[in-house]
Design an enzyme around this catalytic site. Structure first.
Site, PDB file in Angstrom:
ATOM      1  N   ASP A  59      45.896  46.421  33.564  1.00 41.57           N
ATOM      2  CA  ASP A  59      45.472  47.237  34.708  1.00 41.57           C
ATOM      3  C   ASP A  59      46.038  48.639  34.639  1.00 41.57           C
ATOM      4  O   ASP A  59      45.498  49.564  35.236  1.00 41.57           O
ATOM      5  CB  ASP A  59      45.888  46.561  36.017  1.00 41.57           C
ATOM      6  CG  ASP A  59      44.998  45.366  36.272  1.00 41.57           C
ATOM      7  OD1 ASP A  59      45.283  44.292  35.718  1.00 41.57           O
ATOM      8  OD2 ASP A  59      43.991  45.531  36.982  1.00 41.57           O
ATOM      9  N   ARG A  73      36.220  43.329  40.943  1.00 44.52           N
ATOM     10  CA  ARG A  73      37.644  43.390  40.580  1.00 44.52           C
ATOM     11  C   ARG A  73      37.712  43.549  39.072  1.00 44.52           C
ATOM     12  O   ARG A  73      36.709  43.513  38.372  1.00 44.52           O
ATOM     13  CB  ARG A  73      38.460  42.194  41.120  1.00 44.52           C
ATOM     14  CG  ARG A  73      37.762  40.878  41.250  1.00 44.52           C
ATOM     15  CD  ARG A  73      37.365  40.242  39.969  1.00 44.52           C
ATOM     16  NE  ARG A  73      38.470  40.136  39.033  1.00 44.52           N
ATOM     17  CZ  ARG A  73      38.360  39.962  37.750  1.00 44.52           C
ATOM     18  NH1 ARG A  73      37.145  39.881  37.194  1.00 44.52           N
ATOM     19  NH2 ARG A  73      39.397  39.880  36.949  1.00 44.52           N
ATOM     20  N   ALA A  89      40.156  46.026  36.237  1.00 47.96           N
ATOM     21  CA  ALA A  89      40.432  47.460  36.223  1.00 47.96           C
ATOM     22  C   ALA A  89      39.212  48.336  35.899  1.00 47.96           C
ATOM     23  O   ALA A  89      38.896  49.271  36.649  1.00 47.96           O
ATOM     24  CB  ALA A  89      41.582  47.739  35.256  1.00 47.96           C
ATOM     25  N   ASN A 128      49.732  43.815  33.973  1.00 52.08           N
ATOM     26  CA  ASN A 128      48.538  42.963  34.081  1.00 52.08           C
ATOM     27  C   ASN A 128      48.814  41.901  35.141  1.00 52.08           C
ATOM     28  O   ASN A 128      49.890  41.850  35.748  1.00 52.08           O
ATOM     29  CB  ASN A 128      48.213  42.353  32.707  1.00 52.08           C
ATOM     30  CG  ASN A 128      46.855  41.671  32.686  1.00 52.08           C
ATOM     31  OD1 ASN A 128      45.847  42.271  33.073  1.00 52.08           O
ATOM     32  ND2 ASN A 128      46.798  40.422  32.266  1.00 52.08           N
ATOM     33  N   LYS A 129      47.863  41.025  35.344  1.00 52.15           N
ATOM     34  CA  LYS A 129      47.945  39.997  36.389  1.00 52.15           C
ATOM     35  C   LYS A 129      49.276  39.245  36.354  1.00 52.15           C
ATOM     36  O   LYS A 129      49.782  38.912  35.284  1.00 52.15           O
ATOM     37  CB  LYS A 129      46.756  39.043  36.206  1.00 52.15           C
ATOM     38  CG  LYS A 129      46.667  37.883  37.166  1.00 52.15           C
ATOM     39  CD  LYS A 129      46.626  38.306  38.601  1.00 52.15           C
ATOM     40  CE  LYS A 129      45.535  39.316  38.913  1.00 52.15           C
ATOM     41  NZ  LYS A 129      45.670  39.972  40.213  1.00 52.15           N
TER      42      LYS A 129
HETATM   43  O1  MRU Z   1      43.292  41.263  40.593  1.00 55.17           O
HETATM   44  P1  MRU Z   1      42.228  41.433  39.554  1.00 55.17           P
HETATM   45  O2  MRU Z   1      41.306  40.265  39.449  1.00 55.17           O
HETATM   46  O3  MRU Z   1      41.491  42.748  39.715  1.00 55.17           O
HETATM   47  O4  MRU Z   1      43.053  41.513  38.195  1.00 55.17           O
HETATM   48  C1  MRU Z   1      42.393  41.691  36.984  1.00 55.17           C
HETATM   49  C2  MRU Z   1      43.309  41.658  35.825  1.00 55.17           C
HETATM   50  O5  MRU Z   1      44.502  41.482  35.947  1.00 55.17           O
HETATM   51  C3  MRU Z   1      42.717  41.919  34.476  1.00 55.17           C
HETATM   52  O6  MRU Z   1      43.440  41.246  33.478  1.00 55.17           O
HETATM   53  C4  MRU Z   1      42.780  43.431  34.212  1.00 55.17           C
HETATM   54  O7  MRU Z   1      42.125  44.145  35.226  1.00 55.17           O
HETATM   55  C5  MRU Z   1      42.212  43.793  32.905  1.00 55.17           C
HETATM   56  S1  MRU Z   1      40.467  43.725  33.057  1.00 55.17           S
HETATM   57  C6  MRU Z   1      39.538  44.115  31.865  1.00 55.17           C
END
Ligand code: MRU
Length: 364
Positions: free
Chosen positions: A243, A53, A55, A253-254
């Site tokens: 993301d 997981r 991005a 983002n998350k």
């Molecule tokens: O759902 P996930 O764990 O894939 O979410 C990841 C995130 O939200 C990260 O902050 C994002 O991918 C940036 S990663 C370098």
């Protein structure tokens, strides 16, 4: 980065050359297990189930997925079908689409017999580029941290981060954590507030594990503590990953990132997003139309963890039959973002700021 003194990446080609290996991120922090992915279906499944997981890592895994697809059947029709399947694995992180399209573009002009090796090489290039991008993000972001630390007069700089945007989310170094690692390695005194990041707890499980492994001082907090800590003067800076970033600097983002940005804005605390160019979606004028992944209700109603006697178990925390909503990402408007840290430098979160850094990608 190192795990127990051994240099590791989140993904690497298997020694026998016919597969890739990844760290199973659904098992951390309680177990360090490696999974072998050898087919396009394996790659898609690892992305969909969040064995991998983050991005950038999703993008690299999908690129290798295309390489497996080319080895399975390199016809135009088969590759287009594989690309569609991989892109459907998770909807929000644009790196997935970006990496799959990049491999497809590389393969289209080639004879079918040349496609498998070309796809494998292109996936490797995407992985290596990502390492370079993240190292550069680390260097540019560390300069920002150093400046804020100097202004803080030598007291440890308190940085809050959300979710996991560390080396586990990329191939190495990470995005939001890269500047933190670089500044820490340069001797800057800092401390990280780690949001647990419900419902999947990537902060508690992955960011805390990464920072602990690297010896960076940190404290785990519940997601709702950030605003209070900011009001109390205990946060000097926020850094998150992304993301998908729209051409105007809106950052997706998350889930929960937006609330942190609002609280930071209200307390005059700099809020930075650190991201490689592969995360910018130049086709989007704003973040309003970014597809937000809707995940299972079970992730909200259940939690998993290690029991006192060492078993990993899931427990239900909500009444039977309760409905739960689980949007996995949110959009932080550019006006709340102090700056965007990329592999080419730091700029304001504006169309002009991004265009200035990436004139070759921004289009007309
Ligand atoms: O759902 P996930 O764990 O894939 O979410 C990841 C995130 O939200 C990260 O902050 C994002 O991918 C940036 S990663 C370098």
């Amino acid at each position: 980065m190192k795990v127990d003194g051994v240099p590791r990446r989140s993904i690497w080609p298997a020694a026998d050359g016919g597969a890739i290996e990844v760290i199973d991120q659904t098992r951390l922090p309680h177990a360090f297990e490696i999974r072998r992915l050898a087919t396009c279906e394996d790659a898609g499944h690892a992305i969909a189930t969040m064995v991998v997981r983050g991005a950038p890592l999703i993008g690299v895994t999908a690129a290798y997925g295309m390489a497996f697809a080319a080895a399975e059947n390199a016809s135009d029709a088969a590759l287009e079908a594989a690309a569609l399947r991989l892109k459907a694995a998770r909807p929000t992180a644009v790196n997935l689409r970006w990496a799959v399209d990049r491999v497809l573009t590389r393969l289209r002009p080639l004879y079918e017999r040349d496609r498998p090796s070309a796809a494998w090489q292109e996936a490797g290039r995407i992985a290596e580029e990502d390492v370079g991008f993240c190292a550069a993000i680390g260097a540019h972001g560390a300069a920002v941290i150093r400046k804020l630390a100097e202004a803080a007069g030598g007291a440890p700089l308190n940085i809050l981060t959300h979710c996991n945007a560390g080396w586990l989310a990329a191939v190495d170094w990470g995005t939001a954590l890269a500047p933190i690692y670089a500044a820490h390695d340069q001797g800057v005194a800092l401390h990280v507030w780690v949001d647990e990041t419900r419902p999947r707890n990537q902060g508690a499980a992955l960011t805390a594990w990464e920072l602990k492994s690297h010896g960076v001082p940190h404290t785990l907090i519940v997601d709702n503590a950030g605003g209070h800590l900011m009001q109390q003067g205990q946060v000097d800076m926020v850094i998150v990953g992304s993301d998908r970033t729209a051409a105007n600097g809106d950052v997706c983002n998350k889930i929960g990132t937006y609330l942190k940005a609002l609280a930071a804005h209200d307390n005059d605390i700099p809020f930075y997003a650190a991201l490689p160019s592969s995360t910018i979606d130049w086709t989007l004028a704003s973040g309003a139309t970014i597809p937000i992944e809707d995940r299972s209700e079970d992730e909200v109603a259940w939690m998993s963890g290690r029991t006192a006697d060492g078993r990993i178990e899931r427990v239900r925390i909500a009444p039977e039959g309760v409905r739960a909503a689980n949007p996995a990402f949110d959009v932080t408007p550019a006006r709340l973002v102090t700056g965007i840290i990329t592999e080419r430098g730091v700029r304001p979160a504006t169309r002009d700021g991004l265009r200035e850094l990436f004139p070759d990608m921004a289009g007309g």
